[in-house]
Design a protein around this motif. Structure first.
Motif: not given
Length: 434
Positions: A82-83, A161-171, A176-181
């Motif tokens: 799921g994650v 504000a820091a990385v833009g709306w696209q960057g927000m989704f990528w962060v 989620g990837a960190l939780w998976f690991v």
């Protein structure tokens, strides 16, 4: 107690709480990027409402199927898959390119997140003895949900504000990837599968569980579930609360921005109050419900508490029907959300009370009604705003549904067989962890 007892169960609980926090931040993040996202993709207000609803289509289907999926594949595998799914979808959201692409992405996101709560509650039931499930399920079902939305607003708006709306989704996808690991290395279905659990902790957990919680699941019987009057009443109430919850989750940032002309970071700060009230409401609801049930042994007491809370939650919104000040709006929305969250940790417990022989299916049935409200609420709110140019009629709908749901819970349930909770257990949350 033996000093050699390990505490791996609390590490497992921490992983589950972290998962729920990431889950809710990911699903609600889109509401803070409405303006740039709709502009970039050429999406109208009503189309955004449909996109918000799309999430709950996938969520509803897989929440309903989660019980059999968890039984077959295990909670750990379901949570990991799921994650992985929802993190990938979160990453591709900014490049989905169109209304259709974003609509499909949100359906898949909902499908990935749908089994999360059933699998999480199954994990809690396997890892926590009954006497520790009060705090465990308060953390998972109440504090983690409201807390994620409390911190989510400031976090997401600061990221934009820091990385833009696209960057927000990528962060967020990276979280989620960190939780998976971490979960791949540390999360296991049961204490017996974890090499770091001491013999003393094994004994502590096993001594506080019911025999049926350690046994295999029997074949599902659908007819008793689908003809269960009290279960349908609970579903109506959960839908009513869900309409308010999803409506505010997806539209509160836009309401504050458009109605009061707030900037993105100010919106993030003003959304803190309702979800902070939600944390308090969830904890208060759990305490009240457990104490009342401990005294009465009557499952209907839970429905009464939920009905009263839902009624008060709906009526709390009345002052914002007209054009109130920012202070009035935030204050009464916070009161309404806080009172609504009094019910937050009780719905699954009440559903299981209604169909105790099939707890997983009963909880899934209730969760599906909540997901259905997530399909309806964002679209209805979007339609109302696009037609009227105001959110007031949407708040009226929230109140009307809350009154209907409260009336059902207070006036229509069939009588339960009165019973006392298990000795030494926090009554409401023992069954809820199933």
């Amino acid at each position: 107690m033996s000093s050699s007892r390990s505490n791996v169960r609390w590490l497992t609980l921490a992983l589950i709480v972290a998962l729920i926090v990431i889950n809710y931040i990911d699903r609600s993040a889109i509401s803070y990027a409405v303006a740039p996202l709709t502009k970039a993709f050429g999406i109208s207000t009503s189309q955004y409402g449909l996109i918000s609803s799309a999430f709950s289509i996938g969520y509803m289907v897989f929440a309903f199927l989660a019980g059999p999926l968890v039984d077959r594949y295990g909670a750990r595998r379901i949570l990991l898959v799921g994650v992985a799914v929802w993190s990938v979808v979160t990453a591709v959201t900014p490049i989905s390119g169109s209304f259709v692409g974003l609509f499909i992405a949100r359906i898949v996101l909902g499908a990935g997140e749908g089994p999360g709560f059933p699998a999480a509650s199954r994990t809690v039931s396997r890892w926590m003895p009954q006497k520790e499930r009060g705090i465990a399920l308060a953390m998972v079902g109440g504090v983690a949900v409201a807390g994620s939305l409390l911190i989510g607003g400031p976090l997401v708006t600061q990221l934009i504000a820091a990385v833009g709306w696209q960057g927000m989704f990528w962060v967020l996808a990276g979280l989620g990837a960190l939780w998976f690991v971490v979960a791949w290395a540390l999360l296991r279905n049961t204490p017996h599968e974890h090499g770091k659990v001491s013999a003393a902790e094994h004994e502590h957990i096993a001594a506080g569980q019911l025999a049926e919680e350690r046994s295999s699941t029997e074949r599902i019987q659908w007819r008793p579930v689908l003809t269960n009057r009290n279960l349908w009443i609970i579903a109506v109430g959960y839908f009513a609360w869900g309409f308010m919850f999803w409506g505010f989750m997806y539209w509160l940032p836009e309401y504050l921005s458009s109605q009061y002309h707030l900037g993105i970071t100010a919106v993030g700060l003003f959304t803190v109050a309702p979800w902070a009230a939600g944390i308090g409401g969830a904890l208060i609801g759990g305490v009240i419900t457990d104490r009342v049930f401990a005294r009465t042994g009557d499952p209907r007491s839970r429905l009464t508490i939920m009905g009263v809370a839902l009624l008060l939650s709906g009526t709390a919104l009345i002052p914002i029907f007209t054009s109130p000040s920012l202070t009035v709006a935030v204050t009464f929305i916070s009161i309404g959300v806080g009172l609504g969250f009094v019910t937050g940790g009780i719905w699954w417990v009440a559903a299981i009370d209604a169909a105790p022989s099939q707890p997983g299916v009963a909880a899934g049935f209730a969760d599906a009604s909540f997901a259905l409200s997530g399909i309806v609420a964002p679209s209805v709110m979007g339609f109302i705003v696009s037609v009227t140019g105001s959110f007031s009629s949407g708040f009226v709908v929230m109140t009307v549904l809350a009154v209907i749901g409260a009336g059902s819970l207070l006036l229509l349930p069939k009588r339960y067989e009165r019973r006392k909770p298990p000795a030494g257990a926090r009554a409401g949350l023992v069954a809820g962890a199933r």
